[in-house]
Design a protein around this motif. Structure first.
Motif, short mmCIF file in Angstrom:
data_model
loop_
_atom_site.label_atom_id
_atom_site.label_comp_id
_atom_site.label_asym_id
_atom_site.label_seq_id
_atom_site.Cartn_x
_atom_site.Cartn_y
_atom_site.Cartn_z
N ARG A 42 0.91 -0.91 -0.14
CA ARG A 42 0.26 -0.38 0.21
C ARG A 42 1.05 1.10 0.12
O ARG A 42 1.08 1.35 0.71
N ARG A 46 -3.36 3.11 -2.50
CA ARG A 46 -3.28 2.74 -3.42
C ARG A 46 -2.07 1.66 -3.71
O ARG A 46 -0.85 0.91 -2.61
N SER A 47 -3.00 0.17 -4.05
CA SER A 47 -2.34 -0.84 -3.59
C SER A 47 -1.15 -1.03 -5.15
O SER A 47 -1.17 -0.57 -6.63
N HIS A 48 -0.14 -1.51 -5.01
CA HIS A 48 0.79 -1.74 -5.39
C HIS A 48 1.65 -3.23 -5.64
O HIS A 48 1.77 -3.48 -4.51
N TRP A 49 2.12 -3.45 -6.57
CA TRP A 49 3.12 -5.29 -6.62
C TRP A 49 4.67 -5.16 -6.60
O TRP A 49 5.03 -4.21 -7.42
N LEU A 50 5.14 -5.56 -6.53
CA LEU A 50 6.34 -5.99 -5.84
C LEU A 50 6.84 -7.59 -6.16
O LEU A 50 6.29 -8.35 -5.43
N VAL A 65 8.20 -2.88 -9.01
CA VAL A 65 7.82 -1.95 -7.91
C VAL A 65 5.99 -2.19 -9.61
O VAL A 65 7.06 -0.65 -10.36
N GLN A 66 4.96 -2.03 -9.63
CA GLN A 66 3.93 -1.74 -9.82
C GLN A 66 2.96 -1.61 -9.54
O GLN A 66 2.13 -2.28 -8.41
N SER A 67 2.14 -0.55 -10.48
CA SER A 67 1.02 -0.06 -9.40
C SER A 67 -0.37 -1.30 -10.24
O SER A 67 -1.21 -1.04 -9.43
N ARG A 68 -0.26 -2.10 -10.28
CA ARG A 68 -1.48 -3.49 -11.09
C ARG A 68 -0.47 -4.40 -11.44
O ARG A 68 0.15 -4.10 -11.98
N ARG A 69 -1.15 -5.88 -11.34
CA ARG A 69 -0.88 -6.80 -11.24
C ARG A 69 -0.71 -7.43 -13.10
O ARG A 69 -1.85 -7.41 -13.23
#
Length: 93
Positions: A42, A46-50, A65-69
């Motif tokens: 978070r 906002r959710s981010h994927w690592l 790290v990206q903002s969407r999967r």
């Protein structure tokens, strides 16, 4: 000897790449067992994927790290790792 901030910045611009290349070159090769993990973070609500790749010695190979999967981005991340470090003997996800 008086050294200004501008002089330090100039030295970093001139010699920083050489120091970074020497440090990268002298790093030991990664172990042949890699761990890949995916974590939801978070950031400002906002959710981010690592995505992170770690070898058996605990050395971090790379982080994304990206903002969407995104499956395609994860595969590109894995291909980039293998291109840079070679193929691992074991891959644990």
């Amino acid at each position: 000897v008086t050294v200004s901030y501008e002089t330090i910045r100039d030295w970093v611009n001139r010699f920083g790449q050489q120091f970074a290349a020497r440090i990268r070159r002298d790093r030991p090769a990664p172990a042949d067992k890699w761990y890949l993990d995916e974590v939801v973070l978070r950031i400002k609500g906002r959710s981010h994927w690592l995505w992170r790749a770690v070898d058996a010695n605990g050395d971090v190979l790379d982080i994304l790290v990206q903002s969407r999967r995104n499956k395609a981005a994860a595969l590109r991340f894995l291909r980039k790792l293998m291109k840079r470090w070679g193929k691992p003997r074991v891959l644990v996800t």
